[in-house]
Design an enzyme around this catalytic site. Sequence first.
Site, mmCIF file in Angstrom:
data_model
loop_
_atom_site.group_PDB
_atom_site.id
_atom_site.type_symbol
_atom_site.label_atom_id
_atom_site.label_comp_id
_atom_site.label_asym_id
_atom_site.label_seq_id
_atom_site.Cartn_x
_atom_site.Cartn_y
_atom_site.Cartn_z
ATOM 1 N N SER A 1 94.117 -77.015 36.264
ATOM 2 C CA SER A 1 93.217 -77.297 35.240
ATOM 3 C C SER A 1 93.841 -78.262 34.204
ATOM 4 O O SER A 1 94.863 -78.083 33.708
ATOM 5 C CB SER A 1 93.186 -75.874 34.464
ATOM 6 O OG SER A 1 92.625 -76.352 33.000
ATOM 7 N N ASP B 1 87.619 -78.198 32.132
ATOM 8 C CA ASP B 1 87.304 -77.174 31.451
ATOM 9 C C ASP B 1 86.239 -77.909 30.318
ATOM 10 O O ASP B 1 86.991 -78.785 29.487
ATOM 11 C CB ASP B 1 88.231 -76.355 30.518
ATOM 12 C CG ASP B 1 88.852 -75.546 31.593
ATOM 13 O OD1 ASP B 1 88.189 -74.802 31.984
ATOM 14 O OD2 ASP B 1 90.214 -75.723 31.828
ATOM 15 N N MET C 1 84.250 -77.554 26.788
ATOM 16 C CA MET C 1 84.074 -76.920 25.559
ATOM 17 C C MET C 1 83.182 -77.391 24.650
ATOM 18 O O MET C 1 83.905 -78.432 24.309
ATOM 19 C CB MET C 1 85.422 -76.266 25.180
ATOM 20 C CG MET C 1 86.124 -75.494 26.204
ATOM 21 S SD MET C 1 87.902 -74.996 25.462
ATOM 22 C CE MET C 1 88.688 -74.395 27.072
ATOM 23 N N HIS D 1 83.960 -76.457 34.714
ATOM 24 C CA HIS D 1 83.413 -75.180 34.158
ATOM 25 C C HIS D 1 83.043 -75.151 32.985
ATOM 26 O O HIS D 1 83.834 -75.938 31.861
ATOM 27 C CB HIS D 1 85.153 -74.486 33.991
ATOM 28 C CG HIS D 1 85.070 -73.314 33.384
ATOM 29 N ND1 HIS D 1 86.284 -72.517 33.151
ATOM 30 C CD2 HIS D 1 84.274 -72.230 33.030
ATOM 31 C CE1 HIS D 1 85.900 -71.477 32.438
ATOM 32 N NE2 HIS D 1 84.496 -71.510 32.537
ATOM 33 N N MET E 1 81.867 -74.344 29.400
ATOM 34 C CA MET E 1 81.868 -73.403 28.198
ATOM 35 C C MET E 1 80.932 -74.000 27.308
ATOM 36 O O MET E 1 81.588 -74.414 26.148
ATOM 37 C CB MET E 1 83.370 -73.066 28.099
ATOM 38 C CG MET E 1 83.985 -72.207 29.058
ATOM 39 S SD MET E 1 85.929 -72.421 28.866
ATOM 40 C CE MET E 1 86.167 -73.821 29.825
ATOM 41 N N MET F 1 87.188 -64.630 34.833
ATOM 42 C CA MET F 1 88.304 -65.227 33.637
ATOM 43 C C MET F 1 89.151 -64.136 33.541
ATOM 44 O O MET F 1 88.676 -62.897 33.391
ATOM 45 C CB MET F 1 87.206 -65.579 32.543
ATOM 46 C CG MET F 1 86.479 -66.607 32.126
ATOM 47 S SD MET F 1 87.276 -68.081 32.783
ATOM 48 C CE MET F 1 88.552 -68.355 31.416
ATOM 49 N N ASP G 1 90.902 -67.657 36.612
ATOM 50 C CA ASP G 1 90.987 -68.513 35.853
ATOM 51 C C ASP G 1 91.837 -68.140 34.271
ATOM 52 O O ASP G 1 90.998 -67.359 33.652
ATOM 53 C CB ASP G 1 89.854 -69.422 35.386
ATOM 54 C CG ASP G 1 90.006 -70.461 34.452
ATOM 55 O OD1 ASP G 1 91.101 -70.839 34.146
ATOM 56 O OD2 ASP G 1 89.214 -71.118 34.107
HETATM 57 C C1 DX5 Z 1 90.230 -71.342 29.571
HETATM 58 C C2 DX5 Z 1 90.005 -72.246 30.681
HETATM 59 C C3 DX5 Z 1 91.262 -72.423 31.606
HETATM 60 C C4 DX5 Z 1 92.326 -72.887 31.086
HETATM 61 C C5 DX5 Z 1 93.392 -72.011 31.765
HETATM 62 O O1 DX5 Z 1 89.363 -71.304 28.890
HETATM 63 O O2 DX5 Z 1 88.956 -72.008 31.220
HETATM 64 O O3 DX5 Z 1 90.721 -73.065 32.786
HETATM 65 O O4 DX5 Z 1 92.843 -74.173 31.321
HETATM 66 O O5 DX5 Z 1 94.857 -72.534 31.190
HETATM 67 P P1 DX5 Z 1 95.912 -71.611 31.525
HETATM 68 O O6 DX5 Z 1 96.440 -71.687 33.172
HETATM 69 O O7 DX5 Z 1 97.186 -72.157 30.911
HETATM 70 O O8 DX5 Z 1 95.903 -70.240 31.177
HETATM 71 ZN ZN ZN Z 2 88.329 -72.874 33.344
#
Ligand code: DX5
Ligand code: ZN
Length: 235
Positions: A11, A38, A40, A69, A71, A140, A178
Amino acid sequence: MEKYAVKLAPSILAADFARLGEQVAEAEQAGADRIHVDVMDGHFVPNLSMGAPIVQSLRRVTRLPLEIHLMVNDPDFFLNEFVEAGADSILVHWEGNPNLHRTVQRIKALGKPAGVVINPATPAAVLEEILQDVEQVLIMTVNPGFGHQHFVPTTLPKIQRVRQMIKQVKLECDLEVDGGIDTKTAPLAVAAGANVLVAGTAIFGESEGVAAAMEHLRATIPQASTERYEQTKHA
Ligand code: DX5
Ligand code: ZN
């Protein structure tokens, strides 16, 4: 580079954005299976990250599949943009989407595999009627919005339940985890049935470098679980 039954999806949220192309290239050379992006919007989750221009730039520097992904509050609004930028698959949340089936159909109409994501407090049962329509399920293992959080252990039985559902309904569906995936939690998630590990901090946040970090993560994946997964896949 040998490919493993359990796939690694670095990621880039945890990458050094000033050296993003370089870091993705390192992950590719070290045998990453896909790159996890990711997105957001500051509303669906209390954080901002990146948009389609990043995907467009990455598309030029890697051959790896780019999984997005989302969000965001209104995923439908962004689908076209991400596919045009070079996305290879799109993951959308069950939460906050009263028309999830339509969103999934829109992703497929754009010619891309679709995935559904569920948060830690969301039960596996919500996947029952959508599983047959998706190529990926993402559990998640932290609350979405930030990297570098602690793995929520109560998600482990849910991973097991979803693996059972996949066995019954759609064997070729990926089961991803994830959040908080590291050398301690990766083997637990794999033993529970995950076959794709998304990891940010454990890959891009280690001083030993991306390749060594990926190697260490892989070394923790129990071979027996990998074989077990392979057997069920080919049974
Ligand atoms: C969180 C993301 C993840 C994040 C994971 O909302 O969806 O993909 O990057 O990061 P780590 O591996 O550092 O927990
Ligand atoms: Zn993610």
